[in-house]
Scaffold this active site. Structure first.
Site, PDB file in Angstrom:
ATOM      1  N   HIS A  58       0.824  -1.203   0.000  1.00  0.00           N
ATOM      2  CA  HIS A  58       0.000   0.000   0.000  1.00  0.00           C
ATOM      3  C   HIS A  58       0.864   1.261   0.000  1.00  0.00           C
ATOM      4  O   HIS A  58       0.617   2.193  -0.755  1.00  0.00           O
ATOM      5  CB  HIS A  58      -0.909  -0.024   1.234  1.00  0.00           C
ATOM      6  CG  HIS A  58      -1.887   1.099   1.268  1.00  0.00           C
ATOM      7  ND1 HIS A  58      -3.045   1.080   0.534  1.00  0.00           N
ATOM      8  CD2 HIS A  58      -1.860   2.277   1.919  1.00  0.00           C
ATOM      9  CE1 HIS A  58      -3.701   2.200   0.737  1.00  0.00           C
ATOM     10  NE2 HIS A  58      -3.005   2.950   1.577  1.00  0.00           N
ATOM     11  N   GLU A  61      -1.501  -5.644  -3.514  1.00  0.00           N
ATOM     12  CA  GLU A  61      -2.295  -5.201  -2.389  1.00  0.00           C
ATOM     13  C   GLU A  61      -3.668  -5.858  -2.429  1.00  0.00           C
ATOM     14  O   GLU A  61      -4.208  -6.305  -1.409  1.00  0.00           O
ATOM     15  CB  GLU A  61      -2.427  -3.681  -2.484  1.00  0.00           C
ATOM     16  CG  GLU A  61      -3.136  -3.027  -1.343  1.00  0.00           C
ATOM     17  CD  GLU A  61      -3.496  -1.594  -1.699  1.00  0.00           C
ATOM     18  OE1 GLU A  61      -3.575  -0.781  -0.784  1.00  0.00           O
ATOM     19  OE2 GLU A  61      -3.696  -1.284  -2.879  1.00  0.00           O
ATOM     20  N   ASN A  65      29.967 -20.107  -2.460  1.00  0.00           N
ATOM     21  CA  ASN A  65      30.917 -21.213  -2.397  1.00  0.00           C
ATOM     22  C   ASN A  65      30.512 -22.210  -1.339  1.00  0.00           C
ATOM     23  O   ASN A  65      30.512 -23.414  -1.568  1.00  0.00           O
ATOM     24  CB  ASN A  65      32.307 -20.676  -2.063  1.00  0.00           C
ATOM     25  CG  ASN A  65      33.170 -20.592  -3.297  1.00  0.00           C
ATOM     26  OD1 ASN A  65      32.921 -21.296  -4.273  1.00  0.00           O
ATOM     27  ND2 ASN A  65      34.155 -19.725  -3.263  1.00  0.00           N
TER      28      ASN A  65
END
Lengths: 645, 148
Positions: free
Chosen positions: A49, A71, A375
């Site tokens: 909103h 919304e 990694n």
């Protein structure tokens, strides 16, 4: 609104949007992990909103359209008319990603080309999916597919019979807000004026419905006698309601442009230099004119300036500090996505998120950290099945921690995965001809593991999408060295790996050790120094043709600064040589200099573009006596000494 | 280029006279202590502190491929603006501010120095001075040094 004003608002909007998107991400992650809860949905709804509102004011249509749809869906979920499904969560994540992309484009100052049509369509479809209770026919609900919103001007007349017009107008606004973004209301109920003033409300709003629908809706509300609707022009709209007016929050802080902070920092740097000079001049004058009363006065002033400047410096440094949370916040989402794509179950544990460090450092350390995390996720932590075989808990753990440790920041990335196999490293290094087989055999396990920092080294036998894109740990290392930092690795086969990164708190001002080499003064950054020793000539041994010193059973090669700079060494005639033991990343080196002068806080300056990058020099500074001293770039010394041998 | 109007700083190295347009000059300072930078081109003598700014200082003699001379009381550093940077150039001595009555294209060689370093030759009262083309003089590839 002129363009500079507009760009100011835009900046404000973008900062706000960034914060809101961050919130959205956290909420979505929570939604996924902890399941649906009213609080999370409520928060998500609020975020969508808020973004919708401000983007409507700024005229960023795609953002507004997308958040409007989000919304809408969230509203359904909130009212228990729609269930949260995995698909829906994924869809919301996608929306978030798109919003991010649009935001990036806006930051670049570009009109965004991100296409949101398919997303809005999917959101609309999610709502019409079977098994869903259809709510009562409130006009706006049938508009789920409508993508455009209209800027409308409403004139609402409240019935004269209504007794509490102020409260009524508040209620009307609230109800209206459910379906439209109210940009302005005059008179505003928040002002709390006399009741009689609220007979007629002038409302400007952005709504997903057209004028007639809105009119019908307003008329359906209680005590509304009359409602007129007209479209407004956007410019007019902006003129009437600059967003700053909308934000009536009392703020105890101001946003400062980073460049401005940077400039302030530089100015303080100059002050620090000047203050040191004043101090020195004062000392000289005091010796010359001991009896003079003014000297005492000068001393007093100089001391005071000294205090103020260092206070000022501390405060500006603090202003540049931000919690590392801002960086760490990116990781939960990353881990989620990696878990999905790698089919792993890794739990992320973040600690010390409140640890503060210089904002430029936070920017710089992001990439190396992401690399380490990828990694660990890709090569370190095993898939659940393998973990089960090894008798480990199914869920892997990745701990990322930050902490302050005597004026430095230590960041650790630790996994409980497979660890690094030194033998495999040796093999790969020989295979890739980084070292000769006999050399490899001589390396201790610890030394072998360090080879992962060698450029051109990547153990992943298969190049995967997540890591192993040709760049590897050497990039991580050089990045950290650039920041005057150190990286250490500690690994145990089968039990996990821990990377430890040490960084200075700030980049602009450092503490340096002043040393003399021939007649020139050089500076070694304190963050690079492990310790300082004086070695007698008989302590210096030759190992594999290289002078070295044995320090607590560790062999440390010695390098003369003179040699690196191609200036002749001098025989000092003294019995001992000062050795500065420096470290960069995991390597250590003893730097031989002619004399140690002392510590000083220095401001790093560049040599400028004309001179450009000089091997062995990180920058320069101006000393208290006005002379220029060069700052040594320790990594280049270390690689120069150990790289080819 | 119109002659007569533009002002130049005339300076000398050995018997030769040279000139730099005043518009390109930041200031002229006396010789000062230079902190040498290791591992750079030999014409970069080092850096100085110019009121809090770190400014590189170059040897014009080296840039021209001439023998370096010892600094004297007359040695000056001409600080010029070069591509948004400030750079100091060491010259033997600075003579005066001057204008030229005639300006002619530079020949291939000017007093033993490659003509490409000059934008023109300025002439006044039968004396001539090579007008420096700073963009050419200051931007040197490593190989060019000492070739001329």
């Amino acid at each position: 609104m002129d363009s500079t004003e507009l760009s100011q608002y835009k900046e404000l909007f973008l900062t706000e949007m960034e914060e809101q998107l961050q919130l959205m991400e956290e909420d979505l992650l929570r939604l996924e992990q902890e399941g649906e809860s009213q609080a999370v949905i409520q928060s998500l709804f609020r975020v969508a909103h808020t973004i919708k509102g401000s983007s409507a004011v700024m005229g960023f249509q795609p953002v507004k359209t997308l958040t409007h749809e989000m919304e809408h869906v969230l509203d359904k979920v909130r009212n228990r008319e729609q269930q949260i499904t995995t698909n829906l969560t994924d869809l919301l994540f996608q929306c978030l990603d798109h919003l991010q992309m649009i935001k990036e484009d806006l930051v670049q100052g570009e009109e965004s080309s991100v296409n949101i049509d398919s997303l809005t369509e999917q959101l609309a479809q999610a709502l019409t999916a079977p098994g869903q209770k259809l709510p009562e026919a409130v006009p706006v609900n049938s508009l789920a597919g409508v993508q455009e919103t209209h800027q409308l001007k409403l004139t609402v007349t409240i019935a004269a019979s209504c007794e509490m017009k102020l409260e009524r107008s508040l209620l009307i606004l609230q109800q209206l807000q459910e379906h439209a973004e109210v940009i302005k209301c005059s008179p505003s109920p928040e002002e709390g004026l006399d009741d009689s003033r609220y007979e007629c409300l002038q409302i400007t709003c952005a709504a997903a419905m057209n004028g007639r629908q809105l009119q019908a809706y307003i008329l359906s509300l209680m005590d509304v006698e009359q409602a007129e609707v007209s479209a407004t022009l956007e410019q007019e709209n902006e003129k009437e309601s600059p967003p700053a007016e909308k934000k009536r929050k009392v703020q105890s802080s101001v946003r400062v442009n980073v460049e401005q902070l940077e400039h302030l920092m530089n100015l303080v740097g100059e002050l620090v230099i000047d203050q040191t000079r004043i101090h020195q001049v004062k000392g000289r004058l005091a010796r010359k004119y001991q009896a003079d009363e003014d000297i005492e006065e000068l001393e007093f002033v100089s001391d005071h300036v000294n205090k103020v400047v260092s206070d000022l410096q501390n405060n500006i440094m603090k202003a540049r500090m931000i919690p590392i949370e801002q960086l760490f916040n990116r990781f939960p989402r990353m881990i989620r996505d990696l878990n999905q794509s790698l089919q792993k179950e890794v739990e992320l544990i973040l600690t010390g998120t409140e640890t503060e460090l210089d904002r430029s450092l936070i920017e710089e350390i992001g990439d190396p950290l992401i690399h380490l995390i990828r990694n660990a996720m890709d090569h370190g932590l095993e898939a659940p099945a393998i973990r089960a075989q090894k008798g480990k808990p199914l869920k892997g753990q990745l701990r990322i921690a930050a902490a302050h440790e005597d004026n430095q920041v230590v960041i650790t990335v630790e996994d409980d995965g497979a660890g690094i196999d030194p033998d495999r490293i040796r093999q790969t290094a020989v295979q890739k001809q980084l070292i000769a087989p006999e050399e490899a055999a001589q390396l201790t396990d610890q030394e072998a593991v360090q080879l992962i920092f060698h450029s051109g080294f990547s153990t992943a036998s298969q190049v995967s999408e997540v890591s192993g894109r040709g760049v590897g740990m050497d990039i991580v290392r050089s990045h950290i060295e650039k920041l005057n930092g150190l990286i250490d690795i500690d690994t145990c086969l089968g039990r996990g790996t821990c990377f430890r990164i040490k960084l200075p708190l700030t980049l602009a001002i450092i503490v340096g050790l002043l040393v003399r080499v021939r007649e020139q003064t050089y500076i070694i950054p304190m963050s690079n120094i492990a310790e300082i020793v004086r070695a007698a000539s008989e302590d210096i041994q030759t190992i594999r043709g290289q002078p070295a010193i044995l320090l607590r059973n560790q062999v440390i090669p010695i390098a003369w600064v003179h040699d690196h700079f191609r200036i002749p060494r001098v025989e000092s005639g003294r019995d001992t040589i000062p050795l500065v033991i420096v470290g960069s990343a995991e390597k250590r080196l003893a730097l031989a200099v002619d004399e140690l002068i002392g510590n000083q806080e220095i401001v790093i300056k560049t040599l400028g573009n004309y001179v450009g990058k000089v091997d062995g020099i990180a920058g320069a500074t101006i000393l208290g006596d006005g002379k220029v001293a060069l700052i040594l770039e320790i990594p280049s010394f270390i690689h120069g000494a150990g790289g080819t041998r | 280029m119109t002659s007569g109007q533009e002002q130049y700083i005339q300076f000398g190295m050995g018997p030769e006279k040279y000139a730099i347009s005043i518009s390109e000059i930041h200031e002229i300072i006396k010789m000062q202590e230079i902190s040498t930078i290791p591992n750079v081109m030999p014409y970069v003598k080092g850096v100085i502190n110019l009121r809090g700014r770190i400014v590189p200082v170059l040897s014009l003699r080296r840039l021209f491929g001439l023998e370096e001379d010892r600094y004297s009381k007359l040695t000056r550093i001409v600080v010029v603006n070069h591509q948004e940077e400030t750079v100091g150039v060491i010259v033997d001595h600075v003579d005066k501010v001057t204008t030229f009555t005639d300006i002619q294209p530079a020949p291939d060689r000017v007093g033993g120095v490659n003509g490409a370093n000059f934008s023109a030759i300025g002439i006044i009262d039968e004396a001539i001075a090579g007008i420096l083309k700073l963009d050419q003089v200051l931007v040197k590839e490593g190989e060019d040094i000492g070739q001329y």
